[in-house]
Design a protein around this motif. Structure first.
Motif, short mmCIF file in Angstrom:
data_model
loop_
_atom_site.label_atom_id
_atom_site.label_comp_id
_atom_site.label_asym_id
_atom_site.label_seq_id
_atom_site.Cartn_x
_atom_site.Cartn_y
_atom_site.Cartn_z
N PRO A 180 0.71 -1.23 0.12
CA PRO A 180 -0.15 0.03 -0.05
C PRO A 180 0.85 1.21 -0.11
O PRO A 180 1.90 1.20 0.60
CB PRO A 180 -0.84 -0.13 1.42
CG PRO A 180 0.08 -0.98 2.07
CD PRO A 180 0.77 -1.93 1.10
N SER A 181 0.58 2.24 -0.87
CA SER A 181 1.31 3.49 -0.87
C SER A 181 1.50 4.22 0.51
O SER A 181 2.58 4.76 0.84
CB SER A 181 0.34 4.52 -1.84
OG SER A 181 0.41 3.96 -2.91
N LEU A 182 0.67 3.80 1.40
CA LEU A 182 0.66 4.46 2.67
C LEU A 182 2.02 4.03 3.50
O LEU A 182 2.51 4.54 4.33
CB LEU A 182 -0.54 4.00 3.46
CG LEU A 182 -0.45 4.64 4.98
CD1 LEU A 182 -0.93 6.14 4.89
CD2 LEU A 182 -1.70 3.83 5.70
N LEU A 183 2.21 2.69 3.22
CA LEU A 183 3.55 2.11 4.24
C LEU A 183 4.85 2.85 4.15
O LEU A 183 5.10 3.40 5.06
CB LEU A 183 3.68 0.64 3.71
CG LEU A 183 4.55 -0.08 4.45
CD1 LEU A 183 4.32 -0.16 5.93
CD2 LEU A 183 5.10 -1.36 3.64
N PRO A 184 5.14 3.41 2.76
CA PRO A 184 6.52 3.99 2.94
C PRO A 184 6.41 5.31 3.59
O PRO A 184 7.31 5.84 4.26
CB PRO A 184 7.03 4.41 1.41
CG PRO A 184 6.00 3.07 0.60
CD PRO A 184 4.91 2.93 1.45
N GLU A 185 5.28 6.16 3.48
CA GLU A 185 5.10 7.51 4.14
C GLU A 185 5.02 7.04 5.78
O GLU A 185 5.75 7.72 6.16
CB GLU A 185 3.62 8.04 3.97
CG GLU A 185 3.30 8.02 2.39
CD GLU A 185 2.07 8.74 2.26
OE1 GLU A 185 1.28 9.01 3.07
OE2 GLU A 185 1.52 8.38 1.09
N LEU A 186 4.54 6.01 6.40
CA LEU A 186 4.56 5.89 7.78
C LEU A 186 5.75 5.64 8.06
O LEU A 186 6.26 5.83 9.14
CB LEU A 186 3.45 4.63 8.19
CG LEU A 186 1.93 5.04 7.73
CD1 LEU A 186 0.96 3.79 8.11
CD2 LEU A 186 1.51 6.41 8.45
N LEU A 187 6.62 4.66 7.28
CA LEU A 187 7.84 4.18 7.77
C LEU A 187 8.89 5.23 7.82
O LEU A 187 9.87 5.13 8.48
CB LEU A 187 8.28 3.00 6.87
CG LEU A 187 7.86 1.34 6.94
CD1 LEU A 187 8.25 0.68 5.97
CD2 LEU A 187 7.97 0.98 8.47
N LEU A 228 -0.18 -7.37 3.58
CA LEU A 228 -0.19 -6.14 4.05
C LEU A 228 -1.78 -5.55 4.20
O LEU A 228 -2.41 -5.50 3.11
CB LEU A 228 0.53 -4.98 3.48
CG LEU A 228 2.23 -5.72 3.34
CD1 LEU A 228 2.95 -4.48 2.87
CD2 LEU A 228 2.73 -5.79 4.65
N ASP A 229 -2.12 -5.17 5.31
CA ASP A 229 -3.39 -4.55 5.94
C ASP A 229 -3.08 -3.05 6.11
O ASP A 229 -2.67 -2.77 7.11
CB ASP A 229 -3.99 -5.23 6.67
CG ASP A 229 -5.46 -5.03 7.27
OD1 ASP A 229 -6.27 -5.33 6.63
OD2 ASP A 229 -5.27 -4.15 8.27
N VAL A 230 -3.78 -2.19 5.36
CA VAL A 230 -3.68 -0.81 5.58
C VAL A 230 -4.23 -0.30 7.02
O VAL A 230 -3.49 0.50 7.39
CB VAL A 230 -4.55 -0.20 4.36
CG1 VAL A 230 -4.61 1.59 4.55
CG2 VAL A 230 -3.82 -0.24 2.99
N LYS A 231 -5.53 -0.73 7.16
CA LYS A 231 -5.98 -0.20 8.59
C LYS A 231 -5.07 -0.80 9.49
O LYS A 231 -5.01 -0.12 10.54
CB LYS A 231 -7.50 -1.20 8.44
CG LYS A 231 -8.30 -0.63 9.77
CD LYS A 231 -9.51 -1.61 9.73
CE LYS A 231 -10.16 -1.04 11.30
NZ LYS A 231 -11.27 -1.90 11.49
N THR A 232 -4.66 -1.99 9.75
CA THR A 232 -3.77 -2.37 10.74
C THR A 232 -2.48 -1.65 10.76
O THR A 232 -2.00 -1.24 11.90
CB THR A 232 -3.16 -3.91 10.62
OG1 THR A 232 -4.49 -4.88 10.60
CG2 THR A 232 -2.52 -4.36 11.73
#
Length: 167
Positions: free
Chosen positions: A127-134, A155-159
């Motif tokens: 998910p695109s969100l993962l690199p941002e969060l990391l 990978l689960d976006v919500k989790t």
């Protein structure tokens, strides 16, 4: 060269060239069926006095989301390893689910969003969100996301978002 889409054959500066053992056409058709913006561009066949049986498919050029690939029926000498993988940037959980489910059919899944498809080619469905969060400046938040990811297969976006929000 047989043109499938009728257009000119133009390769980009860098084109992944994938070695298959007799499955190049089947694999290219499979990948084109998985991605929405995809097409077979052209095929070439082995001629007389060539390494492959005359008339069989030698190469298939195909495009996935604007990236050209070439699949070669090269024989059993080489196989894919996870040392090279293709990263799929997924905007939503629905995209993650789609690519994960389709590409893992007949293949095998691994941790952290990695899988090998039925041809042995490795993919990262992320998910695109993962690199941002990391990459967050708050080390506690990025570490919490990393720890959550390490426990996942698909990978689960919500989790991932919940791990970030709790930290």
């Amino acid at each position: 060269r047989h043109r499938v889409d009728g257009g000119a054959s133009v390769m980009g500066k860098i084109t992944p060239f994938l070695w298959f053992d007799g499955q190049a056409e089947e694999a290219a058709n499979f990948y084109v069926s998985v991605f929405e913006n995809a097409k077979i561009r052209n095929m070439s066949r082995y001629g007389e006095d060539s390494p492959g049986a005359a008339g069989t498919v030698m190469t298939v050029s195909f495009e996935l989301e604007g990236q050209e690939f070439v699949a070669l029926n090269g024989g059993p000498e080489y196989t894919f390893t996870p040392a090279v993988s293709f990263f799929i940037d997924c905007k939503t959980q629905a995209e993650v689910d789609h690519f994960w489910d389709r590409l893992s059919e007949g293949g095998r899944t691994n941790r952290c969003g990695w899988l090998q498809d039925k041809y042995g080619l490795s993919w990262q469905v992320v998910p695109s969100l993962l690199p941002e969060l990391l990459q967050d400046d708050d080390d506690a938040k990025s570490d919490a996301v990393m720890q959550a990811m390490l426990k996942m297969t698909k990978l689960d976006v919500k989790t991932l978002q919940e791990a970030y929000d709790r930290a």
